[in-house]
Design a protein around this motif. Structure first.
Motif, PDB file in Angstrom:
ATOM      1  N   ALA A 123       0.860  -1.190   0.000  1.00 17.27           N
ATOM      2  CA  ALA A 123       0.000   0.000   0.000  1.00 17.27           C
ATOM      3  C   ALA A 123       0.888   1.229   0.000  1.00 17.27           C
ATOM      4  CB  ALA A 123      -0.927   0.011   1.214  1.00 17.27           C
ATOM      5  N   SER A 124       0.536   2.220  -0.811  1.00 18.83           N
ATOM      6  CA  SER A 124       1.341   3.435  -0.877  1.00 18.83           C
ATOM      7  C   SER A 124       1.128   4.270   0.370  1.00 18.83           C
ATOM      8  CB  SER A 124       0.975   4.257  -2.120  1.00 18.83           C
ATOM      9  OG  SER A 124      -0.364   4.717  -2.029  1.00 18.83           O
ATOM     10  N   SER A 125       2.112   5.085   0.726  1.00 17.48           N
ATOM     11  CA  SER A 125       2.016   5.895   1.938  1.00 17.48           C
ATOM     12  C   SER A 125       1.104   7.099   1.756  1.00 17.48           C
ATOM     13  CB  SER A 125       3.408   6.367   2.366  1.00 17.48           C
ATOM     14  OG  SER A 125       3.984   7.204   1.376  1.00 17.48           O
ATOM     15  N   ASP A 126       0.834   7.512   0.509  1.00 16.98           N
ATOM     16  CA  ASP A 126      -0.035   8.673   0.303  1.00 16.98           C
ATOM     17  C   ASP A 126      -1.501   8.284   0.125  1.00 16.98           C
ATOM     18  OD1 ASP A 126       0.396   7.495  -2.159  1.00 16.98           O
ATOM     19  OD2 ASP A 126       0.597   9.377  -3.260  1.00 16.98           O
ATOM     20  N   GLY A 127      -1.756   7.041  -0.328  1.00 22.66           N
ATOM     21  CA  GLY A 127      -3.135   6.606  -0.505  1.00 22.66           C
ATOM     22  C   GLY A 127      -3.570   5.575   0.513  1.00 22.66           C
ATOM     23  N   SER A 128      -2.672   4.658   0.831  1.00 27.57           N
ATOM     24  CA  SER A 128      -2.884   3.623   1.856  1.00 27.57           C
ATOM     25  C   SER A 128      -4.081   2.721   1.580  1.00 27.57           C
ATOM     26  CB  SER A 128      -3.056   4.268   3.247  1.00 27.57           C
ATOM     27  OG  SER A 128      -1.928   5.037   3.577  1.00 27.57           O
ATOM     28  N   MET A 129      -4.450   2.553   0.296  1.00 32.06           N
ATOM     29  CA  MET A 129      -5.597   1.703  -0.018  1.00 32.06           C
ATOM     30  C   MET A 129      -5.209   0.231  -0.098  1.00 32.06           C
ATOM     31  SD  MET A 129      -7.736   3.960  -2.798  1.00 32.06           S
ATOM     32  CE  MET A 129      -9.094   2.802  -2.756  1.00 32.06           C
ATOM     33  N   GLY A 130      -4.094  -0.070  -0.757  1.00 32.28           N
ATOM     34  CA  GLY A 130      -3.630  -1.442  -0.840  1.00 32.28           C
ATOM     35  C   GLY A 130      -4.413  -2.305  -1.811  1.00 32.28           C
ATOM     36  N   ALA A 131      -5.240  -1.695  -2.664  1.00 34.39           N
ATOM     37  CA  ALA A 131      -6.091  -2.473  -3.565  1.00 34.39           C
ATOM     38  C   ALA A 131      -5.550  -2.561  -4.985  1.00 34.39           C
ATOM     39  CB  ALA A 131      -7.501  -1.876  -3.600  1.00 34.39           C
ATOM     40  N   LEU A 132      -4.575  -1.733  -5.336  1.00 34.25           N
ATOM     41  CA  LEU A 132      -4.126  -1.694  -6.723  1.00 34.25           C
ATOM     42  C   LEU A 132      -3.595  -3.043  -7.229  1.00 34.25           C
ATOM     43  CD1 LEU A 132      -2.507   1.156  -8.636  1.00 34.25           C
ATOM     44  CD2 LEU A 132      -1.409  -1.072  -8.764  1.00 34.25           C
ATOM     45  N   PRO A 133      -2.769  -3.779  -6.466  1.00 33.23           N
ATOM     46  CA  PRO A 133      -2.291  -5.067  -6.993  1.00 33.23           C
ATOM     47  C   PRO A 133      -3.431  -6.015  -7.357  1.00 33.23           C
ATOM     48  CG  PRO A 133      -0.981  -4.409  -5.105  1.00 33.23           C
ATOM     49  CD  PRO A 133      -2.129  -3.460  -5.172  1.00 33.23           C
ATOM     50  N   GLY A 134      -4.472  -6.056  -6.535  1.00 24.09           N
ATOM     51  CA  GLY A 134      -5.596  -6.934  -6.820  1.00 24.09           C
ATOM     52  C   GLY A 134      -6.381  -6.497  -8.040  1.00 24.09           C
ATOM     53  N   VAL A 135      -6.614  -5.186  -8.179  1.00 28.34           N
ATOM     54  CA  VAL A 135      -7.334  -4.667  -9.341  1.00 28.34           C
ATOM     55  C   VAL A 135      -6.520  -4.904 -10.612  1.00 28.34           C
ATOM     56  CG1 VAL A 135      -8.249  -2.591 -10.438  1.00 28.34           C
ATOM     57  CG2 VAL A 135      -8.589  -2.959  -7.990  1.00 28.34           C
ATOM     58  N   LEU A 136      -5.221  -4.679 -10.537  1.00 29.02           N
ATOM     59  CA  LEU A 136      -4.356  -4.905 -11.691  1.00 29.02           C
ATOM     60  C   LEU A 136      -4.392  -6.371 -12.119  1.00 29.02           C
ATOM     61  CD1 LEU A 136      -2.302  -3.732 -13.664  1.00 29.02           C
ATOM     62  CD2 LEU A 136      -0.515  -4.161 -11.965  1.00 29.02           C
ATOM     63  N   ALA A 137      -4.358  -7.276 -11.152  1.00 31.89           N
ATOM     64  CA  ALA A 137      -4.430  -8.703 -11.459  1.00 31.89           C
ATOM     65  C   ALA A 137      -5.761  -9.051 -12.122  1.00 31.89           C
ATOM     66  CB  ALA A 137      -4.239  -9.530 -10.189  1.00 31.89           C
ATOM     67  N   GLU A 138      -6.841  -8.400 -11.685  1.00 29.91           N
ATOM     68  CA  GLU A 138      -8.152  -8.645 -12.289  1.00 29.91           C
ATOM     69  C   GLU A 138      -8.177  -8.159 -13.734  1.00 29.91           C
ATOM     70  OE1 GLU A 138     -12.058  -9.925 -12.642  1.00 29.91           O
ATOM     71  OE2 GLU A 138     -10.552 -10.359 -11.107  1.00 29.91           O
ATOM     72  N   TYR A 139      -7.625  -6.979 -13.986  1.00 30.18           N
ATOM     73  CA  TYR A 139      -7.557  -6.479 -15.354  1.00 30.18           C
ATOM     74  C   TYR A 139      -6.770  -7.436 -16.254  1.00 30.18           C
ATOM     75  CZ  TYR A 139      -9.369  -1.782 -14.259  1.00 30.18           C
ATOM     76  OH  TYR A 139     -10.162  -0.717 -13.902  1.00 30.18           O
ATOM     77  N   ARG A 140      -5.699  -7.994 -15.714  1.00 27.48           N
ATOM     78  CA  ARG A 140      -4.826  -8.851 -16.518  1.00 27.48           C
ATOM     79  C   ARG A 140      -5.263 -10.311 -16.499  1.00 27.48           C
ATOM     80  NH1 ARG A 140      -0.706  -6.041 -18.181  1.00 27.48           N
ATOM     81  NH2 ARG A 140       0.523  -7.848 -18.832  1.00 27.48           N
ATOM     82  N   GLN A 141      -6.237 -10.621 -15.627  1.00 28.97           N
ATOM     83  CA  GLN A 141      -6.732 -11.990 -15.495  1.00 28.97           C
ATOM     84  C   GLN A 141      -5.597 -12.955 -15.145  1.00 28.97           C
ATOM     85  OE1 GLN A 141     -10.365 -13.189 -15.933  1.00 28.97           O
ATOM     86  NE2 GLN A 141     -10.071 -11.177 -14.985  1.00 28.97           N
ATOM     87  N   VAL A 142      -4.831 -12.573 -14.118  1.00 25.21           N
ATOM     88  CA  VAL A 142      -3.752 -13.415 -13.604  1.00 25.21           C
ATOM     89  C   VAL A 142      -3.894 -13.504 -12.090  1.00 25.21           C
ATOM     90  CG1 VAL A 142      -2.185 -12.783 -15.500  1.00 25.21           C
ATOM     91  CG2 VAL A 142      -2.115 -11.490 -13.338  1.00 25.21           C
ATOM     92  N   PRO A 143      -3.254 -14.500 -11.447  1.00 23.32           N
ATOM     93  CA  PRO A 143      -3.351 -14.616  -9.984  1.00 23.32           C
ATOM     94  C   PRO A 143      -2.688 -13.444  -9.274  1.00 23.32           C
ATOM     95  CG  PRO A 143      -2.483 -16.640 -10.987  1.00 23.32           C
ATOM     96  CD  PRO A 143      -2.466 -15.588 -12.046  1.00 23.32           C
ATOM     97  N   ALA A 144      -3.139 -13.178  -8.057  1.00 23.35           N
ATOM     98  CA  ALA A 144      -2.529 -12.158  -7.201  1.00 23.35           C
ATOM     99  C   ALA A 144      -2.196 -12.780  -5.849  1.00 23.35           C
ATOM    100  CB  ALA A 144      -3.466 -10.973  -7.015  1.00 23.35           C
ATOM    101  N   LEU A 145      -0.940 -12.685  -5.452  1.00 23.87           N
ATOM    102  CA  LEU A 145      -0.509 -13.087  -4.115  1.00 23.87           C
ATOM    103  C   LEU A 145      -0.154 -11.804  -3.384  1.00 23.87           C
ATOM    104  CD1 LEU A 145       1.806 -16.175  -4.836  1.00 23.87           C
ATOM    105  CD2 LEU A 145      -0.661 -16.097  -4.576  1.00 23.87           C
TER     106      LEU A 145
END
Length: 262
Positions: A123-145
């Motif tokens: 999670a980035s220190s300015d946004g602190s959401m922590g969701a981007l890796p999961g959303v990116l994996a969904e867009y690419r249709q690949v697993p996310a760990l």
């Protein structure tokens, strides 16, 4: 010759020691504050560099989306050991929300050949959401760990260790994949003098939205799918509750159980 590419997502953020304020539209005011490579990205980059060392033939490419000032974060990544750096910069990106940012990064990654693994901070220190890796994996249709403290490439798979309040978990997925790294991972290396000098002279590739097939209507503040409608300052820390009665142990256990600590 490179066998495959490990892409590390990096971000230029206001220094955590700087005073951070919001603009009238609730976006972060970046004027007059020092910006640095987000510390969590250093942990992510360290894991990527270790993967390259353990798997010869892999190339590490640092990728950032942002204004021209993000060049500094990429040069820090190069000084630490990244092989190449790419900056996606376009005025239309300003104010993009999570979905728009992930979509732009996804399409920028599509321009990089032979990507087997994408590494991000938890999670980035300015946004602190922590969701981007999961959303990116969904867009690419690949697993996310996600939330890993350790990552390894084992043949055609990626493995990792996730540690949280419930314990330690061993995860595994087929490549290509997306992983996110926490600050429980190995400490990042310090750039040496040779790396710093090489990074200063390095050419950082530039991409704009047109080059990655993204239209201005898909990104930016005006086209964001989410919006911040209100914000308030974090309240000052107050004195915690003191428990000194005879049933203190039981009350503390109840409190910890309610917070899922035990």
């Amino acid at each position: 010759m490179w066998m495959s590419t490990i892409v590390v997502l990096v971000k230029n953020v206001p220094d955590t020691w700087s005073k951070r304020t919001l603009e009238a539209d609730f976006t972060l005011d970046r004027e007059g504050v020092d910006e640095v490579l987000d510390e969590i990205n250093e942990f992510a980059l360290e894991q990527a560099l270790r993967l390259r060392e353990a798997n010869p033939g892999h190339k590490v490419v640092a990728l950032s989306a942002g204004p021209e000032s993000a060049d500094e974060a990429l040069r820090k990544a190069l000084s630490m050991g990244a092989d190449e750096a790419i900056l996606l910069t376009d005025g239309a990106l300003a104010g993009s929300d999570l979905l728009g940012t992930a979509w732009a990064l996804n399409n920028a990654i599509n321009t990089i050949p032979d990507v087997s693994l994408i590494v991000a901070g938890a999670a980035s220190s300015d946004g602190s959401m922590g969701a981007l890796p999961g959303v990116l994996a969904e867009y690419r249709q690949v697993p996310a760990l996600t939330g890993l403290s350790r990552v390894a490439i084992e043949g055609a798979d990626v493995t990792g260790t996730r540690v949280d309040h419930r314990g330690s978990f061993e995860l595994k997925a087929a490549l290509p994949a997306v992983v996110s790294i926490t600050d429980k991972a190995d400490k990042p290396r310090f750039p040496n003098f040779k790396g710093i000098m090489a990074a200063k002279k390095a050419t950082i590739a530039r991409l704009n939205l047109a080059q990655i097939g993204v239209t201005p209507e898909q990104v930016g503040l005006a086209h964001a799918a989410t919006a911040v409608t209100a914000a308030s300052e974090r309240p000052a820390r107050t004195r915690g509750e003191v428990i000194s009665s005879g049933d203190a142990a039981a009350r503390i256990a109840e409190h910890l159980a309610a917070d899922n600590v035990i």
